[in-house]
Write an enzyme that holds these catalytic residues in place. Structure first.
Site, PDB file in Angstrom:
ATOM      1  N   TYR A 157       1.164  -9.385   1.980  1.00  0.00           N
ATOM      2  CA  TYR A 157       0.663  -8.668   3.158  1.00  0.00           C
ATOM      3  C   TYR A 157      -0.630  -9.359   3.603  1.00  0.00           C
ATOM      4  O   TYR A 157      -1.293 -10.014   2.796  1.00  0.00           O
ATOM      5  CB  TYR A 157       0.387  -7.205   2.813  1.00  0.00           C
ATOM      6  CG  TYR A 157       1.657  -6.407   2.615  1.00  0.00           C
ATOM      7  CD1 TYR A 157       2.220  -5.709   3.674  1.00  0.00           C
ATOM      8  CD2 TYR A 157       2.309  -6.380   1.398  1.00  0.00           C
ATOM      9  CE1 TYR A 157       3.396  -4.991   3.508  1.00  0.00           C
ATOM     10  CE2 TYR A 157       3.489  -5.667   1.215  1.00  0.00           C
ATOM     11  CZ  TYR A 157       4.031  -4.974   2.281  1.00  0.00           C
ATOM     12  OH  TYR A 157       5.191  -4.283   2.121  1.00  0.00           O
ATOM     13  N   TYR A 191       8.564  -9.038  -4.037  1.00  0.00           N
ATOM     14  CA  TYR A 191       7.234  -9.582  -4.371  1.00  0.00           C
ATOM     15  C   TYR A 191       6.618  -8.850  -5.544  1.00  0.00           C
ATOM     16  O   TYR A 191       7.040  -7.756  -5.911  1.00  0.00           O
ATOM     17  CB  TYR A 191       6.308  -9.533  -3.158  1.00  0.00           C
ATOM     18  CG  TYR A 191       6.057  -8.155  -2.601  1.00  0.00           C
ATOM     19  CD1 TYR A 191       5.123  -7.307  -3.183  1.00  0.00           C
ATOM     20  CD2 TYR A 191       6.748  -7.703  -1.483  1.00  0.00           C
ATOM     21  CE1 TYR A 191       4.897  -6.043  -2.675  1.00  0.00           C
ATOM     22  CE2 TYR A 191       6.524  -6.444  -0.960  1.00  0.00           C
ATOM     23  CZ  TYR A 191       5.598  -5.623  -1.566  1.00  0.00           C
ATOM     24  OH  TYR A 191       5.381  -4.380  -1.062  1.00  0.00           O
ATOM     25  N   ARG A 212       8.741  -5.842  -6.838  1.00  0.00           N
ATOM     26  CA  ARG A 212       9.436  -4.902  -5.970  1.00  0.00           C
ATOM     27  C   ARG A 212      10.592  -5.643  -5.307  1.00  0.00           C
ATOM     28  O   ARG A 212      10.464  -6.817  -4.960  1.00  0.00           O
ATOM     29  CB  ARG A 212       8.506  -4.386  -4.857  1.00  0.00           C
ATOM     30  CG  ARG A 212       7.254  -3.674  -5.355  1.00  0.00           C
ATOM     31  CD  ARG A 212       6.913  -2.537  -4.418  1.00  0.00           C
ATOM     32  NE  ARG A 212       8.011  -1.589  -4.396  1.00  0.00           N
ATOM     33  CZ  ARG A 212       8.298  -0.793  -3.371  1.00  0.00           C
ATOM     34  NH1 ARG A 212       7.573  -0.838  -2.281  1.00  0.00           N
ATOM     35  NH2 ARG A 212       9.324   0.026  -3.431  1.00  0.00           N
ATOM     36  N   HIS A 215      12.084  -5.414   0.851  1.00  0.00           N
ATOM     37  CA  HIS A 215      12.116  -4.144   1.594  1.00  0.00           C
ATOM     38  C   HIS A 215      11.270  -4.209   2.860  1.00  0.00           C
ATOM     39  O   HIS A 215      10.404  -5.065   2.996  1.00  0.00           O
ATOM     40  CB  HIS A 215      11.597  -3.002   0.706  1.00  0.00           C
ATOM     41  CG  HIS A 215      10.166  -3.193   0.320  1.00  0.00           C
ATOM     42  ND1 HIS A 215       9.793  -3.903  -0.791  1.00  0.00           N
ATOM     43  CD2 HIS A 215       9.002  -2.804   0.917  1.00  0.00           C
ATOM     44  CE1 HIS A 215       8.479  -3.942  -0.870  1.00  0.00           C
ATOM     45  NE2 HIS A 215       7.969  -3.290   0.156  1.00  0.00           N
ATOM     46  N   HIS A 217       9.085  -1.306   5.298  1.00  0.00           N
ATOM     47  CA  HIS A 217       8.574   0.073   5.306  1.00  0.00           C
ATOM     48  C   HIS A 217       8.710   0.715   6.687  1.00  0.00           C
ATOM     49  O   HIS A 217       8.527   0.037   7.693  1.00  0.00           O
ATOM     50  CB  HIS A 217       7.080   0.090   4.981  1.00  0.00           C
ATOM     51  CG  HIS A 217       6.724  -0.424   3.638  1.00  0.00           C
ATOM     52  ND1 HIS A 217       6.436   0.405   2.579  1.00  0.00           N
ATOM     53  CD2 HIS A 217       6.582  -1.681   3.167  1.00  0.00           C
ATOM     54  CE1 HIS A 217       6.119  -0.326   1.527  1.00  0.00           C
ATOM     55  NE2 HIS A 217       6.201  -1.599   1.851  1.00  0.00           N
TER      56      HIS A 217
HETATM   57  C1  BEZ Z   1       4.493  -1.807  -1.052  1.00  0.00           C
HETATM   58  O1  BEZ Z   1       3.863  -2.170  -0.078  1.00  0.00           O
HETATM   59  O2  BEZ Z   1       5.673  -1.865  -0.984  1.00  0.00           O
HETATM   60  C2  BEZ Z   1       3.845  -1.334  -2.296  1.00  0.00           C
HETATM   61  C3  BEZ Z   1       3.038  -2.192  -2.987  1.00  0.00           C
HETATM   62  C4  BEZ Z   1       2.431  -1.754  -4.165  1.00  0.00           C
HETATM   63  C5  BEZ Z   1       2.668  -0.460  -4.609  1.00  0.00           C
HETATM   64  C6  BEZ Z   1       3.496   0.376  -3.896  1.00  0.00           C
HETATM   65  C7  BEZ Z   1       4.095  -0.064  -2.733  1.00  0.00           C
HETATM   66 FE    FE Z   2       5.894  -3.259   0.586  1.00  0.00          FE
END
Ligand code: BEZ
Ligand code: FE
Length: 287
Positions: A157, A191, A212, A215, A217
């Protein structure tokens, strides 16, 4: 005067915190005291361990700022964020389920039109993600804002990249009269959560996977409907079954279908291969 002993200290502390003027605060604080004391008793907490924990909490506060929320991350990796989300969003099974907000949402993303590109020429495979926003009865929800954000193809990000100040890979799309929306972006990648802070230090001492799955959001807040904070996950992505923040749900997994160069869902054309995903978000009316 009642003298303090190991046996009565919990009750004494509970009595003090029960004096909070707000009854809900009294309930929260007395339960917190009981559970903390039980925890210390159960593990026979040593002074050195407690001091290490306090120093860890101090570092967690010190590393946090307007771009980095290490306490949210802490709550996420402990599964607490997701538990709170689930308890507070017991939606109809037909409604799109909610997941964690995560630490990277920011206010004020640019407003884009149908299928306008939120990736602004960043390298990556074009992705068109489109569908309808509707209610449980199948009625379209028009003029609703989909606040969308994602990481880049390196899994970062903007707040994690030094020298980048302006928002990127985020946008607000408004549904059309028939409830349809189209997000034009680039395919996200799975990531690692930020590992260079106190949360990373702790996770590094375990076998926990700190990744993760790929995805995007979404935050969809429409008056009269339950607010929805969720993600869509790419079908087949790595880490779907080991998401470090427990955010994945089967209903939120969607295929990114490969398409040859040619017509795109917005009536345009792509000169390069692209990906298409169709997904209908379903909102539940507020009681
Ligand atoms: C996210 O942006 O997906 C995220 C990153 C770290 C912890 C929870 C969500
Ligand atoms: Fe994210």
């Amino acid at each position: 005067m009642q003298l303090v002993t190991e046996d009565n200290i919990t009750e004494l502390a509970v009595q003090r915190w029960a004096t909070a003027g707000d009854p809900r605060l009294a309930e929260l604080m007395t339960a917190l005291v009981r559970h903390l004391h039980d925890f210390a008793r159960e593990v026979r907490l040593t002074e050195a361990e407690w001091m290490a924990a306090v120093q860890w909490l101090t570092r967690t506060g010190q590393i946090s700022n307007d771009k980095r929320e290490e306490f949210i991350l802490t709550s996420d990796v402990l599964g607490l964020s997701m538990l709170v989300v689930q308890m507070n969003h017991r939606l109809d099974p037909r409604a799109t389920p909610a997941t964690v907000l995560g630490p990277f949402h920011i206010e004020g993303s640019p407003e884009l039109g149908y299928a306008e590109d939120m990736s602004e020429g960043l390298p990556g495979t074009p992705l068109y993600l489109h569908g309808t926003l509707r209610d449980l009865e199948g009625n379209p929800v028009p003029n609703a804002v989909l606040d969308v954000w994602q990481a880049d193809t390196e899994g970062a990000y903007e707040s994690q990249i030094p020298d980048i100040d302006e928002a990127r890979l985020r946008a607000k799309y408004t549904t059309r009269e028939d409830g349809t929306y189209c997000v034009r972006t680039i395919a996200p990648l799975g990531y690692a959560i930020p590992m260079d802070g106190p949360v990373g230090d702790l996770i590094g001492r375990t076998e926990i996977s700190y990744f993760r799955p790929a995805h995007i959001h979404f935050l969809i807040n429409v008056p009269g409907y339950e607010p929805l904070i969720t993600h869509l996950f790419q079908e087949g992505s790595d880490y779907l079954d080991s998401d470090v923040v427990f955010g994945t749900k089967q209903e939120l997994v969607t295929a990114f279908e490969e398409r040859e160069p040619g017509p795109t869902p917005d009536g345009g054309t792509s000169d390069v291969p692209w990906l298409e995903s169709t997904y209908d978000f379903v909102l539940q009316k507020q009681a």
